[in-house]
Structure formats: C-alpha cells, structure tokens
Design an enzyme around this catalytic site. Structure first.
Site, PDB file in Angstrom:
ATOM      1  N   GLY A  20      42.417  38.349  43.713  1.00 50.18           N
ATOM      2  CA  GLY A  20      41.411  37.700  42.876  1.00 50.18           C
ATOM      3  C   GLY A  20      42.066  36.992  41.704  1.00 50.18           C
ATOM      4  CG  ASP A  71      38.861  38.665  53.653  1.00 48.59           C
ATOM      5  OD1 ASP A  71      38.508  39.561  52.855  1.00 48.59           O
ATOM      6  OD2 ASP A  71      38.135  38.266  54.585  1.00 48.59           O
ATOM      7  CB  VAL A  72      41.072  42.503  49.482  1.00 50.40           C
ATOM      8  CG1 VAL A  72      42.103  41.804  48.621  1.00 50.40           C
ATOM      9  CG2 VAL A  72      39.659  42.291  48.951  1.00 50.40           C
ATOM     10  CG  ASN A  98      40.982  40.895  39.144  1.00 50.24           C
ATOM     11  OD1 ASN A  98      40.231  41.431  38.344  1.00 50.24           O
ATOM     12  ND2 ASN A  98      40.946  39.581  39.382  1.00 50.24           N
ATOM     13  CE1 TYR A 172      31.611  45.590  39.942  1.00 50.26           C
ATOM     14  CE2 TYR A 172      30.704  46.872  38.121  1.00 50.26           C
ATOM     15  CZ  TYR A 172      31.648  45.993  38.613  1.00 50.26           C
ATOM     16  OH  TYR A 172      32.634  45.514  37.786  1.00 50.26           O
ATOM     17  CB  ALA A 174      28.673  54.249  43.713  1.00 57.21           C
ATOM     18  CB  ALA A 175      32.511  50.706  44.598  1.00 56.13           C
ATOM     19  CE  LYS A 176      34.896  47.186  40.208  1.00 53.86           C
ATOM     20  NZ  LYS A 176      36.212  46.593  40.533  1.00 53.86           N
TER      21      LYS A 176
END
Length: 264
Positions: A20, A71-72, A98, A172, A174-176
């Site tokens: 990113g 593409d991650v 990022n 968002y 939850a993932a972070k």
C-alpha cells in the site's frame, strides 16, 4: 562508543518494502524511509501509481526506489514480489504491512462476504506477507511494522457516524485487533532470528474525499484531545523510529499516533 541520533536513524544500504506504498499514508512512510537513505520498494494493486511515487522518491533520497504491482490477497502475487526482492536486492531489512482497502458497512448492512473480505485484506494479508518475507528478513536484523489502527484497541463511537456515509464496519476493528495480537506473537517467536516486530496505530487520518464532509470532520476533531485531524507526514517520526536503530530495543509494541484519541 555511543552513536549519534543521526547515525542511529541512518538506513543507508537497507531495503524496505511497503505494501500500500503509494496510498494516503503509505506515501508519507515511503518518503520518510527514503529520506533516511533506504532503498524503498512501494507495492500495491496499482503498480503504475507505485512507479510514479518511486520516481518521486528518487528526488528525496539516494537509495534505489522501485514501484511494483502487488495484491496482498493473492499468494502467487506475494510470491512474485518476494522473488523480485531476492533477485534484485538480495534480501529485505524492513517490511511495512500497510495495504488496506475496505467496504463501508454498518452493523446493519454488513454481510458475511464483506466480513471475510475485510478480514482477509486487513489480517490474513499480514500473515501472508510475513510468512513469505520471513526468509528474506532472517539473519539481517530484520524489522516488521504492522499498520494497525486505534480501532484495534478502542471501539468506534457510533454517534460519530450517525447520519453519514462513513460507517466503520465491525470487521475492521476486529481484524486490526488481530493484527495487534499477531504483532505480539511475532515479536516473541521471531526474536531468536533477531527480527523486531511492532505495530503502529494511526488515529483519524481521513482521505480527501472524506474531508469533504465538514460536519463529520468536526466531530472527529472534537473527539481528539489535540482537537484536530492527523496529517500523513505526522507518521514520519513514528515509522522512522520503528524501522531504524533508534528503536532497536523496541519489539512487540503498539505505537499510537492518534492525537490522544484513546486516552478518554
């Protein structure tokens, strides 16, 4: 003999990959590392944008800067990136995870596919990148910085988003939060390889299109003790600390750059 701060922050000869890397915050991070002398590889799904940003970095720092497509969420794409780093640079010293692209969903609107997508790009991609870059970082006093969020450790105030199109999806945060715990795990288990792993949690750094909603912007300003929004270049000091020898005794930490958002 003690090294000067200038010497501690010198990244000359080190290679950094920023996923990113041509985006809103990634660009500022790339500038910071280029200014400190690193070779900076910027990677995202928009390869041409990364190439353009890498050309700009050549006017900022003396390193060899490159933009590539990545593409991650695609293991094969990550593999190609890692092979390029091995072939062109001989390894990797700094990995900054990022990359992010999200879907603006409320609790009412979010669907299962949205949840899976957000978790894949925000959390699974960090695993994917670290897993494949690990051999390049091992034995090189490597450094990993995972870009998390204040919403990984505090909940969004629903009142901020009421009546706007800027909903913060439950996926968002939850993932972070997962990124923060994964950071601590990696800091422990990669320490025998002398790889440091830290997280950086930005606060409100809204994109230009979001800033068009002045009423919403004022709500965000009022939420932070400093009474204003973050500017991308205000992440430069934090990323410089975490990626350089100035932060060599830091690992497993979450550095918050949020204007004091999370203190009240």
């Amino acid at each position: 003999m003690n090294r000067s701060l200038h010497e501690l922050m010198d990244l000359t000869g080190r290679t950094a990959l920023i996923s990113g890397g041509a985006g809103h915050l990634g660009s500022a991070m790339g500038e910071a590392l280029a200014e400190l002398g690193a070779n900076v590889v910027l990677a995202s799904r928009d390869g041409s944008q990364c190439e353009a940003m890498a050309a700009r970095l050549s006017d900022i720092g003396p390193g060899h800067h490159q933009g590539i497509e990545l593409d991650v969420t695609d293991k094969a794409s990550v593999t190609r990136c890692v092979e390029m780093l091995r072939d062109n640079y001989g390894g990797l010293n700094i990995l900054v995870n990022n990359a992010w692209s999200g879907r603006k969903n409320s609790w009412e609107s979010i669907q299962e596919d949205d949840w899976y997508y957000d978790v894949d790009i925000s959390l699974n991609s960090v695993f994917r990148m670290v897993k494949q870059c690990y051999p390049l970082l091992k034995g090189r006093s490597g450094c990993i910085v995972n870009i998390a969020s204040m919403y990984g450790h505090v909940a969004p105030d629903y009142r901020l988003y009421a009546g706007t199109d800027h909903a913060n999806p439950p996926s968002y945060g939850a993932a972070k939060a997962g990124v923060l715990q994964f950071t601590r795990y990696l800091a422990s288990f990669l320490s025998p390889d002398e790889i440091r792993v830290n997280a950086l949690s930005p606060g409100a750094f809204p994109h230009s299109i979001t800033q068009e909603n002045e009423a919403f912007m004022q709500r965000l300003r009022d939420k932070a003790p400093l009474g204003r929004l973050g500017q991308p270049d205000e992440l430069k000091g934090a990323i410089a600390l975490l990626t350089s020898d100035a932060g060599a005794y830091m690992t497993g930490q979450n550095l918050c750059v949020d204007g004091g958002w999370a203190i009240w």
